[in-house]
Design an enzyme around this catalytic site. Structure first.
Site, short mmCIF file in Angstrom:
data_model
loop_
_atom_site.label_atom_id
_atom_site.label_comp_id
_atom_site.label_asym_id
_atom_site.label_seq_id
_atom_site.Cartn_x
_atom_site.Cartn_y
_atom_site.Cartn_z
N GLY A 256 2.26 2.61 -2.82
CA GLY A 256 2.23 3.32 -4.11
C GLY A 256 1.40 4.59 -4.03
N GLU B 224 4.40 -7.97 -17.52
CA GLU B 224 3.61 -6.76 -17.32
C GLU B 224 3.09 -6.23 -18.66
OE1 GLU B 224 2.60 -5.33 -14.24
OE2 GLU B 224 3.21 -7.41 -13.99
N ALA C 231 0.83 -1.21 0.00
CA ALA C 231 0.00 0.00 0.00
C ALA C 231 0.86 1.25 0.00
CB ALA C 231 -0.91 -0.01 1.23
N GLY D 217 -0.81 -7.59 -15.57
CA GLY D 217 0.25 -8.54 -15.91
C GLY D 217 -0.40 -9.80 -16.48
N ARG E 104 -2.54 7.12 -11.34
CA ARG E 104 -3.68 7.18 -12.25
C ARG E 104 -4.95 7.71 -11.58
NH1 ARG E 104 -2.40 1.05 -14.00
NH2 ARG E 104 -1.22 1.20 -12.05
N ASN F 193 -7.35 1.38 -10.10
CA ASN F 193 -6.23 2.26 -10.44
C ASN F 193 -6.69 3.65 -10.85
OD1 ASN F 193 -4.09 0.21 -10.20
ND2 ASN F 193 -5.20 -0.74 -11.88
C1 UD1 Z 1 0.25 -4.98 -10.37
C2 UD1 Z 1 1.03 -6.16 -10.94
C3 UD1 Z 1 0.27 -6.70 -12.14
C4 UD1 Z 1 -1.13 -7.11 -11.72
C5 UD1 Z 1 -1.86 -5.95 -11.04
C6 UD1 Z 1 -3.14 -6.47 -10.41
C7 UD1 Z 1 3.41 -5.72 -10.56
C8 UD1 Z 1 4.68 -5.27 -11.16
N1 UD1 Z 1 2.34 -5.71 -11.34
O1 UD1 Z 1 0.20 -3.98 -11.37
O2 UD1 Z 1 0.94 -7.83 -12.67
O3 UD1 Z 1 -1.86 -7.53 -12.87
O4 UD1 Z 1 -1.06 -5.40 -9.97
O5 UD1 Z 1 -3.94 -5.45 -9.91
O6 UD1 Z 1 3.39 -6.11 -9.41
N2 UD1 Z 1 3.05 -0.65 -4.43
C9 UD1 Z 1 3.93 -0.44 -3.39
N3 UD1 Z 1 5.19 0.00 -3.66
C10 UD1 Z 1 5.63 0.21 -4.93
C11 UD1 Z 1 4.73 -0.01 -5.99
C12 UD1 Z 1 3.46 -0.46 -5.71
O7 UD1 Z 1 3.58 -0.62 -2.23
O8 UD1 Z 1 6.79 0.59 -5.08
C13 UD1 Z 1 1.69 -1.11 -4.12
C14 UD1 Z 1 0.61 -0.15 -4.56
O9 UD1 Z 1 0.28 0.74 -3.51
C15 UD1 Z 1 -0.55 -1.07 -4.91
C16 UD1 Z 1 0.12 -2.37 -5.30
O10 UD1 Z 1 1.44 -2.30 -4.83
O11 UD1 Z 1 -1.40 -1.30 -3.81
C17 UD1 Z 1 0.12 -2.60 -6.80
O12 UD1 Z 1 0.74 -1.49 -7.44
P1 UD1 Z 1 0.16 -0.88 -8.77
O13 UD1 Z 1 1.03 0.23 -9.18
O14 UD1 Z 1 -1.28 -0.65 -8.66
O15 UD1 Z 1 0.44 -2.12 -9.76
P2 UD1 Z 1 -0.28 -2.45 -11.12
O16 UD1 Z 1 0.29 -1.65 -12.21
O17 UD1 Z 1 -1.75 -2.41 -10.94
CA CA Z 2 -3.12 -1.89 -9.26
#
Ligand code: UD1
Ligand code: CA
Length: 487
Positions: free
Chosen positions: A12, A173, A10, A158, A16, A245
Site C-alpha cells: 500500500g 470496515e 506492504a 474494521g 494518509r 496510518n
Molecule cells: C486494515 C483492515 C482493517 C483493520 C486494519 C488494522 C482491510 C480491508 N482492512 O485496514 O479491518 O482494522 O487494517 O490495522 O484489510 N496493502 C497492500 N495492498 C493493498 C492494500 C493494502 O499490500 O492493495 C497493505 C498496506 O501496505 C498495509 C496493509 O496492507 O500494510 C493494510 O492496509 P491499510 O490500507 O493500512 O488498511 P487499513 O485501512 O488500515
Molecule cells: Ca493500516
C-alpha cells in the site's frame, strides 16, 4: 510435514501519511515499521516469509534485503488481492498461514504464537461464551483465527461482528459499517492465522463491492462463515495492535518504542535519568552502570560500554564507545572512542574518527577522519581533519589542520609525544615527528623532524615607552589652532 509461513502486506501507498516514502519504511526508534513486524515473525519461530510489495517496491526490497521472498502487487486493489499475490510464492508444504500488515509494528511474538495455537485448537481462542467453535466442544482447529483488540476509540478499524451465539460472523470496515456496527469496540488488528487451503478458496470468491471498490481480505471471514467454516478470534492488548496510518499515529508509536528501548536497557543495568527525554534506537547496546543523562540520542549501530557517563545533550550516531568514557553535550558520528576517553563539552567527531584509550577531546574541538593515539589531548578549540596523531601528544588550544586547498584533501601526521603549540596551523600534507615541538602561532608548512622545534612567526618588536610617547604626540595634535583636530 506441513509448515507455517507468514505473508506480510506492504504494497500500500499509505495515503494518509502524505509522503513520498512507502509507509512501511517510515521509521520508529530508528528502524522501518516493517522491520518490527519481521522481527516479531522471526521471534515466533516462522522462517518462511513472503512480503507483498508494490508502492516503492524497489526501495522496500533494497531496504529489507534479499533474505525474504517478495511478491509484487502492481496495482493496489486491496488487502485480499495482496494476499492472493503472495500465495503462489509459498512452499507446497505450507498449511498454516499467518497474515500480517506491515504497518502494525508494536505486535509481539507472544501474540502471534497465541494466534497460531488458537487456530490449531489451542485453548486461547475466545469465540463466544463457551469458548467453542460453531457448537463443537473441546479444542478444534479453525479455518481462520483473527487477532482482535478492544479499543476505546475504534474509529478507522474494521469491526468484529459477532452473531447471536457470540461467534465471529464477519468483519465490517469502518467506511462500510452501519451506525450500530460503528459502536462495536472490538476491532480487527489486521493479523490472522489461516488454513491455507480454506483461505485460497475464499479469496477466489472475493468481490470489490464496497465503498472503496477494493478486494478486502476482511471479507474472507464472512465468506468462510457462510461456507460453514470455523472462525475463531483471540484478543491482544491495544498497546500492541495499533496500525500506523498517519504521522500522528507514527509519533504515538515512537513514544511506545522509545519507552520499550529505555526499559530494555534499564533492565540490563543502565541508569537512564529520564526515559521520557532519552531517545534510544532499536538495537543500540549499552553496558552496565552507564548513566545516560537527559536529552541524549543514541542512534543507528551505536554501542556504549560499561561505566560511561553520556550527556546531557549528546547525540551518538553509529558510534562505539569503550568503557568508562565520558561524553557531554557533543555530537559523534560514525566514530569510536576507547576506554576512559573524555569527550566534550561541545565536541564534534565526524565520520572516520577513532580515539584510542584515555584520549581527551575537549570543548569546541572538531575531528574528521582522524585517529588519535592513547593518552593524547586535544583540549580546546581545534580542528583536526585527515590526521594521524600518535600517543601522548598534546595539541594546544586553537590548533588547526589546513587539510584542504580548495581542490584536494591532504593528510597530517603527528608522532608520539609531540607538543603542538597553541594556535599552530598545520598545512597539509605535513608531518611532525615524535617528540617534536611547534611554537605557538606557527604556520607549519614543512615536515618537522623527530625531536625538533619548529617556530614560524614574525619576530616580536618591542618599542620602549611607546604609550607615554604616543600620548604626548596626541596632546600636541589636540592643541587649538591645529588643523584637523577640532573637537
Ligand atoms: C486494515 C483492515 C482493517 C483493520 C486494519 C488494522 C482491510 C480491508 N482492512 O485496514 O479491518 O482494522 O487494517 O490495522 O484489510 N496493502 C497492500 N495492498 C493493498 C492494500 C493494502 O499490500 O492493495 C497493505 C498496506 O501496505 C498495509 C496493509 O496492507 O500494510 C493494510 O492496509 P491499510 O490500507 O493500512 O488498511 P487499513 O485501512 O488500515
Ligand atoms: Ca493500516
Amino acid at each position: 510435514m506441513s509448515s507455517t509461513a507468514a505473508v506480510i502486506l506492504a504494497a500500500g501507498q499509505g495515503k494518509r501519511m502524505k509522503s513520498a516514502l512507502p509507509k512501511v519504511l517510515h521509521r520508529c526508534a530508528g528502524a522501518p515499521l516493517i522491520a518490527y513486524v519481521l522481527e516479531a515473525v522471526a521471534a515466533a519461530g516462522i522462517d518462511e516469509v513472503v512480503i507483498v510489495i508494490g508502492t516503492g517496491a524497489a526501495l522496500v526490497r533494497e531496504t529489507l534485503g534479499e533474505g525474504y521472498r517478495y511478491a509484487l502487487q502492481e496495482q493496489q486493489l486491496g488487502t485480499g488481492d495482496a494476499v492472493a499475490r503472495a500465495l503462489p510464492q509459498l512452499q507446497a508444504s505450507c498449511r498454516d498461514l499467518l497474515v500480517l500488515c506491515g504497518d502494525t509494528p508494536l505486535l509481539t511474538a507472544g501474540s502471534l504464537t497465541r494466534l497460531l495455537s488458537a487456530r490449531r485448537g489451542g485453548h486461547d481462542a475466545c469465540n463466544g461464551a463457551a469458548g467453542t467453535f460453531g457448537g463443537s466442544t473441546g479444542p478444534v482447529a479453525a479455518d481462520a483465527c483473527i487477532l482482535t483488540s478492544i479499543f476505546d476509540d475504534p474509529s478507522g478499524y474494521g469491526r468484529i461482528v459477532r452473531d447471536g451465539m457470540g461467534l465471529v460472523a464477519a468483519i465490517v470496515e469502518d467506511g462500510d459499517a452501519t451506525p450500530g456496527q460503528r459502536e462495536i469496540r472490538e476491532i480487527n488488528t489486521g493479523t490472522y492465522a489461516f488454513d491455507r487451503v480454506a483461505l485460497e478458496s475464499a479469496l477466489s470468491h472475493l468481490r470489490p463491492d464496497n465503498r472503496q471498490g477494493e478486494y478486502y481480505l476482511t471479507d474472507v471471514i464472512g465468506l468462510l462463515r457462510q461456507d460453514g467454516r470455523r472462525v475463531a478470534a483471540v484478543t491482544a492488548p491495544p498497546a500492541e495492535t495499533a496500525g500506523i496510518n498517519s504521522r500522528r499515529e507514527l509519533a504515538a508509536a515512537e513514544r511506545v518504542f522509545r519507552q520499550r528501548e529505555c526499559e530494555r536497557l534499564m533492565d540490563a543495568g543502565v541508569t537512564i535519568i529520564d526515559p521520557a527525554v532519552t531517545y534510544i534506537d532499536h538495537g543500540v547496546e549499552v553496558g552496565r552502570d552507564t548513566v545516560i543523562y537527559p536529552f541524549c540520542f543514541l542512534e543507528g549501530h551505536t554501542r556504549v560500554g560499561a561505566d560511561c557517563l553520556v550527556g546531557p545533550g549528546t547525540r551518538l550516531i553509529d558510534t562505539s564507545l569503550g568503557s568508562g568514557v565520558t561524553v557531554q553535550s557533543s555530537l559523534l558520528v560514525e566514530s569510536s572512542a576507547g576506554d576512559s576517553c573524555q569527550i566534550g563539552p561541545f565536541a564534534y567527531l565526524r565520520p572516520g574518527t577513532a580515539l584510542a584509550e584515555r584520549v581527551k577531546v575537549g570543548d569546541f574541538v572538531e575531528l574528521k577522519q582522524t585517529q588519535v593515539g592513547p593518552g593524547s589531548k586535544i583540549p580546546h578549540l581545534s580542528y583536526m581533519g585527515d590526521t594521524a596523531i600518535g600517543a601522548g601528544v598534546n595539541v594546544g588550544a586553537g590548533t588547526i589542520t589546513c587539510n584542504y586547498d580548495g581542490v584536494s584533501k591532504y593528510r597530517t601526521s603527528i608522532g608520539d609525544g609531540a607538543f603542538i603549540g597553541s594556535n599552530t596551523n598545520l598545512v597539509a600534507p605535513v608531518s611532525v615527528g615524535s617528540g617534536a615541538v611547534t611554537g605557538a602561532g606557527s604556520t607549519i608548512t614543512r615536515d618537522v623532524p623527530e625531536g625538533a622545534l619548529a617556530v614560524e612567526r614574525g619576530r616580536q618588536t618591542v618599542v620602549a615607552d611607546w604609550r607615554r610617547r604616543k600620548s604626548r604626540k596626541d596632546d600636541r595634535q589636540d592643541r587649538p589652532g591645529k588643523i584637523g583636530k577640532e573637537p
